[in-house]
Design a protein around this motif. Sequence first.
Motif, PDB file in Angstrom:
ATOM      1  N   GLY A  51       0.880   3.579  10.573  1.00 48.21           N
ATOM      2  CA  GLY A  51      -0.176   3.526  11.579  1.00 48.21           C
ATOM      3  C   GLY A  51      -0.832   4.874  11.810  1.00 48.21           C
ATOM      4  N   LEU A  52      -0.211   5.930  11.339  1.00 47.08           N
ATOM      5  CA  LEU A  52      -0.810   7.268  11.368  1.00 47.08           C
ATOM      6  C   LEU A  52      -1.277   7.625   9.970  1.00 47.08           C
ATOM      7  N   SER A  53      -2.338   8.403   9.897  1.00 41.33           N
ATOM      8  CA  SER A  53      -2.849   8.838   8.596  1.00 41.33           C
ATOM      9  C   SER A  53      -1.904   9.856   7.972  1.00 41.33           C
ATOM     10  N   VAL A  54      -2.146  10.153   6.718  1.00 43.13           N
ATOM     11  CA  VAL A  54      -1.388  11.206   6.027  1.00 43.13           C
ATOM     12  C   VAL A  54      -1.509  12.519   6.792  1.00 43.13           C
ATOM     13  N   GLN A  55      -2.733  12.872   7.184  1.00 48.46           N
ATOM     14  CA  GLN A  55      -2.965  14.121   7.918  1.00 48.46           C
ATOM     15  C   GLN A  55      -2.207  14.120   9.243  1.00 48.46           C
ATOM     16  N   GLU A  56      -2.209  12.996   9.938  1.00 50.01           N
ATOM     17  CA  GLU A  56      -1.520  12.922  11.226  1.00 50.01           C
ATOM     18  C   GLU A  56      -0.006  13.017  11.048  1.00 50.01           C
ATOM     19  N   ASN A  57       0.528  12.446   9.978  1.00 50.26           N
ATOM     20  CA  ASN A  57       1.949  12.599   9.679  1.00 50.26           C
ATOM     21  C   ASN A  57       2.293  14.070   9.452  1.00 50.26           C
ATOM     22  N   GLN A  92       4.958   8.461  -0.501  1.00 53.83           N
ATOM     23  CA  GLN A  92       5.601   8.598   0.806  1.00 53.83           C
ATOM     24  C   GLN A  92       6.685   9.671   0.780  1.00 53.83           C
ATOM     25  N   GLN A  93       7.397   9.782  -0.342  1.00 56.22           N
ATOM     26  CA  GLN A  93       8.404  10.840  -0.451  1.00 56.22           C
ATOM     27  C   GLN A  93       7.731  12.205  -0.427  1.00 56.22           C
ATOM     28  N   MET A  94       6.603  12.330  -1.114  1.00 58.89           N
ATOM     29  CA  MET A  94       5.846  13.580  -1.081  1.00 58.89           C
ATOM     30  C   MET A  94       5.393  13.898   0.340  1.00 58.89           C
ATOM     31  N   LEU A  95       4.957  12.870   1.059  1.00 61.53           N
ATOM     32  CA  LEU A  95       4.518  13.066   2.437  1.00 61.53           C
ATOM     33  C   LEU A  95       5.680  13.518   3.328  1.00 61.53           C
ATOM     34  N   ALA A  96       6.853  12.924   3.141  1.00 62.91           N
ATOM     35  CA  ALA A  96       8.023  13.329   3.929  1.00 62.91           C
ATOM     36  C   ALA A  96       8.381  14.794   3.655  1.00 62.91           C
ATOM     37  N   MET A  97       8.274  15.205   2.402  1.00 66.16           N
ATOM     38  CA  MET A  97       8.546  16.597   2.063  1.00 66.16           C
ATOM     39  C   MET A  97       7.466  17.512   2.632  1.00 66.16           C
ATOM     40  N   GLY A  98       6.207  17.082   2.520  1.00 59.84           N
ATOM     41  CA  GLY A  98       5.113  17.867   3.078  1.00 59.84           C
ATOM     42  C   GLY A  98       5.235  18.017   4.585  1.00 59.84           C
ATOM     43  N   ARG A  99       5.636  16.938   5.252  1.00 55.80           N
ATOM     44  CA  ARG A  99       5.823  16.989   6.709  1.00 55.80           C
ATOM     45  C   ARG A  99       6.894  18.012   7.073  1.00 55.80           C
ATOM     46  N   ALA A 100       7.995  18.046   6.317  1.00 53.65           N
ATOM     47  CA  ALA A 100       9.052  19.036   6.569  1.00 53.65           C
ATOM     48  C   ALA A 100       8.547  20.456   6.332  1.00 53.65           C
ATOM     49  N   LEU A 101       7.716  20.635   5.316  1.00 52.66           N
ATOM     50  CA  LEU A 101       7.174  21.963   5.027  1.00 52.66           C
ATOM     51  C   LEU A 101       6.236  22.448   6.131  1.00 52.66           C
ATOM     52  N   MET A 102       5.610  21.521   6.853  1.00 51.69           N
ATOM     53  CA  MET A 102       4.695  21.917   7.928  1.00 51.69           C
ATOM     54  C   MET A 102       5.418  22.677   9.035  1.00 51.69           C
ATOM     55  N   ALA A 103       6.730  22.502   9.133  1.00 52.97           N
ATOM     56  CA  ALA A 103       7.508  23.265  10.120  1.00 52.97           C
ATOM     57  C   ALA A 103       7.783  24.689   9.653  1.00 52.97           C
ATOM     58  N   HIS A 162      -6.820  10.773   4.861  1.00 52.58           N
ATOM     59  CA  HIS A 162      -7.298   9.910   5.939  1.00 52.58           C
ATOM     60  C   HIS A 162      -6.748   8.483   5.841  1.00 52.58           C
ATOM     61  N   GLN A 163      -5.881   8.260   4.860  1.00 51.57           N
ATOM     62  CA  GLN A 163      -5.338   6.925   4.599  1.00 51.57           C
ATOM     63  C   GLN A 163      -4.092   6.691   5.457  1.00 51.57           C
ATOM     64  N   ASP A 164      -3.891   5.444   5.895  1.00 47.59           N
ATOM     65  CA  ASP A 164      -2.667   5.085   6.620  1.00 47.59           C
ATOM     66  C   ASP A 164      -1.464   5.385   5.721  1.00 47.59           C
ATOM     67  N   ALA A 165      -0.519   6.143   6.238  1.00 50.27           N
ATOM     68  CA  ALA A 165       0.636   6.561   5.433  1.00 50.27           C
ATOM     69  C   ALA A 165       1.437   5.373   4.921  1.00 50.27           C
ATOM     70  N   ALA A 166       1.402   4.249   5.645  1.00 48.05           N
ATOM     71  CA  ALA A 166       2.168   3.072   5.240  1.00 48.05           C
ATOM     72  C   ALA A 166       1.639   2.449   3.954  1.00 48.05           C
ATOM     73  N   THR A 167       0.401   2.775   3.571  1.00 54.20           N
ATOM     74  CA  THR A 167      -0.192   2.190   2.367  1.00 54.20           C
ATOM     75  C   THR A 167       0.081   3.020   1.113  1.00 54.20           C
ATOM     76  N   LEU A 168       0.760   4.140   1.264  1.00 57.00           N
ATOM     77  CA  LEU A 168       1.100   4.966   0.110  1.00 57.00           C
ATOM     78  C   LEU A 168       2.205   4.302  -0.702  1.00 57.00           C
ATOM     79  N   SER A 169       2.277   4.658  -1.983  1.00 54.13           N
ATOM     80  CA  SER A 169       3.391   4.204  -2.818  1.00 54.13           C
ATOM     81  C   SER A 169       4.669   4.913  -2.366  1.00 54.13           C
ATOM     82  N   GLY A 170       5.820   4.435  -2.880  1.00 51.42           N
ATOM     83  CA  GLY A 170       7.091   5.060  -2.526  1.00 51.42           C
ATOM     84  C   GLY A 170       7.139   6.532  -2.888  1.00 51.42           C
ATOM     85  N   GLY A 171       6.643   6.858  -4.072  1.00 53.23           N
ATOM     86  CA  GLY A 171       6.639   8.253  -4.493  1.00 53.23           C
ATOM     87  C   GLY A 171       5.741   9.111  -3.632  1.00 53.23           C
TER      88      GLY A 171
END
Length: 234
Positions: free
Chosen positions: A90-96, A140-151, A129-138
Amino acid sequence: MLTVKDLVVNYGAIQAVKKVSFEIHTGEIVTLIGANGAGKSTILKTISGILHPVSGEIIYQDRPLKKVTAPKIVRAGISQVPEGRHIFPGLSVQENLQMGAFLRTDRTAISKTYDDVYHYFPVLKQRRHQDAATLSGGEQQMLAMGRALMAKPQLMLLDEPSMGLAPIFINEIFDIIKAINAAGTTVLLIEQNANKALAIADRGYVLASGQIKLSGTGTELLANTAVQKAYLGG
């Protein structure tokens, strides 16, 4: 950088981690390998402050973490990429990605971190700008890693980053882990794919039934007959 000493963690009446001790030095990739239920994820969650140990010590840069809350641990420089990714639908890639920087106060530097994340993961920039839930599994894993790097972590904890991914994504994820490490982030990696994990690790520890049974360099453990038979299909 991190010292875990005689760590004991319980799940109810079950002792999941039994006096585990290991060290991580600045700049390393260290991996914990072992079968399901060995205690690997429990150790990561305890370092992150999600779980609390019964006894033992966790020392990060000379600071005890045993009674430190999870948000303060993130502020201190430790980020975790959880098993199963846990992106925010429900949140975009950028918002994640913004969620990963939630605790940061250096707002002027956050845009630089976005640039770094998009450098590692160009597909995320294309889909920002895409809903993160619509990403492929791979993805989404990149997004999870990117989110951790944002810290902006000094130590990144990775819990099963290749789980459920197609081989092409697995290779890409491990290449990115190496690149993140080469850029200065220390990595503690938990991974079912022991071959891949040991191939990039400076050092590794083998866990079984909540205890460390073997340790050595990645090369030494890859060549170990017992490790080959148990985890490498040898």
